[in-house]
Design a protein around this motif. Structure first.
Motif, PDB file in Angstrom:
ATOM      1  N   TYR A 123      30.056  50.493  57.305  1.00  0.00           N
ATOM      2  CA  TYR A 123      31.038  50.941  58.308  1.00  0.00           C
ATOM      3  C   TYR A 123      31.913  52.067  57.736  1.00  0.00           C
ATOM      4  CZ  TYR A 123      31.525  48.709  62.898  1.00  0.00           C
ATOM      5  OH  TYR A 123      31.392  48.369  64.214  1.00  0.00           O
ATOM      6  N   THR A 124      32.253  51.958  56.447  1.00  0.00           N
ATOM      7  CA  THR A 124      33.057  53.015  55.816  1.00  0.00           C
ATOM      8  C   THR A 124      32.272  54.322  55.818  1.00  0.00           C
ATOM      9  OG1 THR A 124      34.187  51.387  54.434  1.00  0.00           O
ATOM     10  CG2 THR A 124      34.258  53.678  53.689  1.00  0.00           C
ATOM     11  N   ALA A 125      30.997  54.234  55.460  1.00  0.00           N
ATOM     12  CA  ALA A 125      30.156  55.444  55.460  1.00  0.00           C
ATOM     13  C   ALA A 125      30.099  56.040  56.863  1.00  0.00           C
ATOM     14  CB  ALA A 125      28.754  55.096  54.971  1.00  0.00           C
ATOM     15  N   TYR A 126      30.018  55.169  57.858  1.00  0.00           N
ATOM     16  CA  TYR A 126      29.947  55.645  59.245  1.00  0.00           C
ATOM     17  C   TYR A 126      31.220  56.412  59.619  1.00  0.00           C
ATOM     18  CZ  TYR A 126      29.901  55.473  64.327  1.00  0.00           C
ATOM     19  OH  TYR A 126      29.956  55.807  65.662  1.00  0.00           O
ATOM     20  N   HIS A 127      32.379  55.837  59.323  1.00  0.00           N
ATOM     21  CA  HIS A 127      33.634  56.516  59.685  1.00  0.00           C
ATOM     22  C   HIS A 127      33.767  57.842  58.924  1.00  0.00           C
ATOM     23  CE1 HIS A 127      35.067  53.315  62.189  1.00  0.00           C
ATOM     24  NE2 HIS A 127      35.082  52.429  61.218  1.00  0.00           N
ATOM     25  N   LEU A 128      33.363  57.837  57.661  1.00  0.00           N
ATOM     26  CA  LEU A 128      33.456  59.083  56.884  1.00  0.00           C
ATOM     27  C   LEU A 128      32.506  60.142  57.434  1.00  0.00           C
ATOM     28  CD1 LEU A 128      33.688  57.697  53.231  1.00  0.00           C
ATOM     29  CD2 LEU A 128      35.415  59.091  54.402  1.00  0.00           C
ATOM     30  N   ALA A 129      31.287  59.715  57.746  1.00  0.00           N
ATOM     31  CA  ALA A 129      30.306  60.692  58.250  1.00  0.00           C
ATOM     32  C   ALA A 129      30.762  61.255  59.592  1.00  0.00           C
ATOM     33  CB  ALA A 129      28.934  60.021  58.378  1.00  0.00           C
TER      34      ALA A 129
ATOM     35  N   GLY B 127      36.705  35.042  53.529  1.00  0.00           N
ATOM     36  CA  GLY B 127      35.637  34.623  54.446  1.00  0.00           C
ATOM     37  C   GLY B 127      35.699  35.364  55.762  1.00  0.00           C
ATOM     38  N   HIS B 128      36.255  36.599  55.756  1.00  0.00           N
ATOM     39  CA  HIS B 128      36.524  37.247  57.044  1.00  0.00           C
ATOM     40  C   HIS B 128      36.179  38.713  57.090  1.00  0.00           C
ATOM     41  CE1 HIS B 128      39.205  33.843  56.181  1.00  0.00           C
ATOM     42  NE2 HIS B 128      38.621  33.429  57.266  1.00  0.00           N
ATOM     43  N   GLY B 129      35.327  39.143  56.157  1.00  0.00           N
ATOM     44  CA  GLY B 129      35.027  40.569  56.089  1.00  0.00           C
ATOM     45  C   GLY B 129      34.177  41.071  57.229  1.00  0.00           C
ATOM     46  N   PHE B 130      33.362  40.185  57.766  1.00  0.00           N
ATOM     47  CA  PHE B 130      32.516  40.668  58.854  1.00  0.00           C
ATOM     48  C   PHE B 130      33.366  40.987  60.079  1.00  0.00           C
ATOM     49  CE2 PHE B 130      28.803  41.406  61.275  1.00  0.00           C
ATOM     50  CZ  PHE B 130      27.836  41.694  60.326  1.00  0.00           C
ATOM     51  N   MET B 131      34.328  40.110  60.342  1.00  0.00           N
ATOM     52  CA  MET B 131      35.129  40.322  61.552  1.00  0.00           C
ATOM     53  C   MET B 131      36.138  41.459  61.398  1.00  0.00           C
ATOM     54  SD  MET B 131      37.621  36.988  61.608  1.00  0.00           S
ATOM     55  CE  MET B 131      36.469  35.728  61.091  1.00  0.00           C
ATOM     56  N   LEU B 132      36.553  41.749  60.174  1.00  0.00           N
ATOM     57  CA  LEU B 132      37.561  42.793  59.994  1.00  0.00           C
ATOM     58  C   LEU B 132      36.958  44.153  59.645  1.00  0.00           C
ATOM     59  CD1 LEU B 132      40.296  40.772  58.036  1.00  0.00           C
ATOM     60  CD2 LEU B 132      40.211  41.274  60.485  1.00  0.00           C
ATOM     61  N   ALA B 133      35.652  44.177  59.365  1.00  0.00           N
ATOM     62  CA  ALA B 133      35.037  45.406  58.856  1.00  0.00           C
ATOM     63  C   ALA B 133      35.234  46.635  59.758  1.00  0.00           C
ATOM     64  CB  ALA B 133      33.551  45.180  58.598  1.00  0.00           C
TER      65      ALA B 133
END
Ligand code: FAD
Length: 387
Positions: free
Chosen positions: A21-27, A338-344
């Motif tokens: 997701y980070t790569a997506y926002h940067l791109a 335990g919450h990285g998927f929902m906050l990503a």
């Protein structure tokens, strides 16, 4: 493996949901060229091992806000990425076994409602309406928000992987980051088992191994990996809409569109990643006992498979987002518990801002890496953790 270029604008370590997701926002922001590295395969980390829960009921406003933004992103995911993540907004039902827990849920409920979300506090009869077949006396009440729900993790990871590659991001699987290269006080590259590349920014999105990566970069951090187990049962005729959670023992479960119950429960394990991720008979029996105690109708149901993964825990329960003040260019995107998927979706937008040197609209006392460096405890903590 060799890299396509000698130099990248940023190298992101970890091709899980946060790194991609980070790569997506940067791109999308036009920041290239970009490299994503992962020593495993797609979904080999927590992003391929989780329960898919997405909730906006939290103790702190900042987390409620991040989660609400993420819910909007998962609602749009199919349109944005062309992959169906089966985001089912069947709600999240928190159970209170006693009046003390119900008071805590009432306080959470106030925070969530004050952020404009129509969460409700329930009595025992209200709980039973959302959880048909609950054992008599198993809950004195609960809290419920109908727009919470569950996603299928795999198409989300896959959809992002395809999207970032279409945007020109290079994703190198099977490549391990060994450390960073410095020039004076500044980061100038990342070293890998396939050679080094020059870059101005390294993003630590290494999930449960983020502490190990920070230490390889010479940075001490308080992140601790904890092993968590989860199982899936045989399918049942659909009877359950919400994700059901009970904070006292970390029990959580939901019913998938195929009818399986998928969920976990906390059993203690030695902290750290060194023992790998074997499943334990103790988990399967404790989980089965807890589930049958709560829902007697599932007694006799077979367990199809069990697996485990790592949470990446921080002392205050908030993730770590932003540039490390000790090493300009080293950006943290970790500590998601335990919450990285929902906050990503929302957290990674802030990670991208940090890489670009833009303002990060998060309270630094809750999210910035520097909060662990100074004296004094964090002003708040996010304690509504599960699992
Ligand atoms: C049993 C279980 C249930 C969960 N349930 C939920 C839930 O319901 N909802 C929710 O939101 N979250 C849940 N989580 C947490 C969630 O899965 C994680 O917070 C999230 O997936 C973290 O994503 P990530 O991209 O940061 O890390 P990961 O998906 O773990 O990805 C990190 C990647 O980094 C790679 N890596 C590590 N070190 C290096 C290195 N040195 N070099 C190269 N690559 C490296 C790894 O191979 C890995 O692929 C659960 C987790 C578990 C284990």
């Amino acid at each position: 493996m060799t890299f396509a270029r000698p130099e990248y604008r940023a190298a992101i370590v970890g091709a899980g949901i946060v790194g991609l997701y980070t790569a997506y926002h940067l791109a999308r922001a036009g920041a290239g060229p970009l490299l994503v590295l992962d020593r495993g395969f797609l979904s080999s980390g927590g992003s391929g091992r989780n329960g898919g829960g997405v909730r906006q009921q939290w103790e702190t406003r900042s987390t409620v806000r991040l989660a609400r933004e993420a819910v909007a992103a998962y609602r749009r995911f199919g349109r944005d990425f062309g992959h169906n993540v089966w985001f089912r907004q069947g709600g999240y039902l928190f159970l209170a076994e006693d009046p003390g827990e119900l008071s805590r849920l009432a306080r959470v409920n106030e925070v969530v409602r004050s952020e404009g979300l129509p969460a409700r506090l329930l009595d025992a009869a209200g709980v039973a309406r959302h959880l048909p077949g609950i054992a008599p006396g198993a809950a004195v009440g609960g809290a419920y928000l109908g727009s919470d729900g569950t996603v299928y993790p795999f198409p989300a990871v896959w959809g992002l992987y395809e999207a970032v590659r279409r945007l020109g991001v290079e994703v190198a699987l099977g490549v391990e980051a060994l450390g960073v290269e410095r020039d004076g006080g500044r980061l100038v590259g990342v070293s890998t088992d396939s050679g080094g590349v020059r870059t101005r920014a390294v993003v630590n999105a290494a999930g449960g191994w983020s502490g190990e990566l920070s230490r390889r970069a010479g940075l001490e951090v308080p992140n601790v990996a904890s092993r968590h187990e989860i199982f899936a049962t045989e399918p049942l005729k659909p009877f359950l809409d919400p994700m059901v959670v009970r904070a006292s023992d970390g029990l959580y479960f939901s019913q998938t569109v195929r009818g399986e119950l998928v969920g976990g429960l906390t059993v203690p394990h030695v902290p750290g990643t060194q023992r790998g991720v074997p499943s334990s008979p103790r988990f399967v029996t404790s989980m089965a006992r807890a589930l049958v105690g709560l829902l007697p109708r599932v007694a006799g149901l077979g367990v199809l498979r069990a697996w485990t993964g790592f949470y990446d825990d921080t002392p205050d329960g908030f993730p770590v987002i932003g540039e490390d003040p000790r090493l300009p260019g080293f950006v943290h995107a970790n500590g998601f518990g335990g919450h990285g998927f929902m906050l990503a979706p929302s957290a990674s937008r802030r990670v991208a801002a940090a890489v670009l040197g833009e303002r990060v609209d998060l309270d630094p006392r809750e999210f910035a890496p520097g909060r662990f460096l100074g004296p004094g405890a964090a002003p708040t903590a996010e304690r509504l953790q599960l699992g």
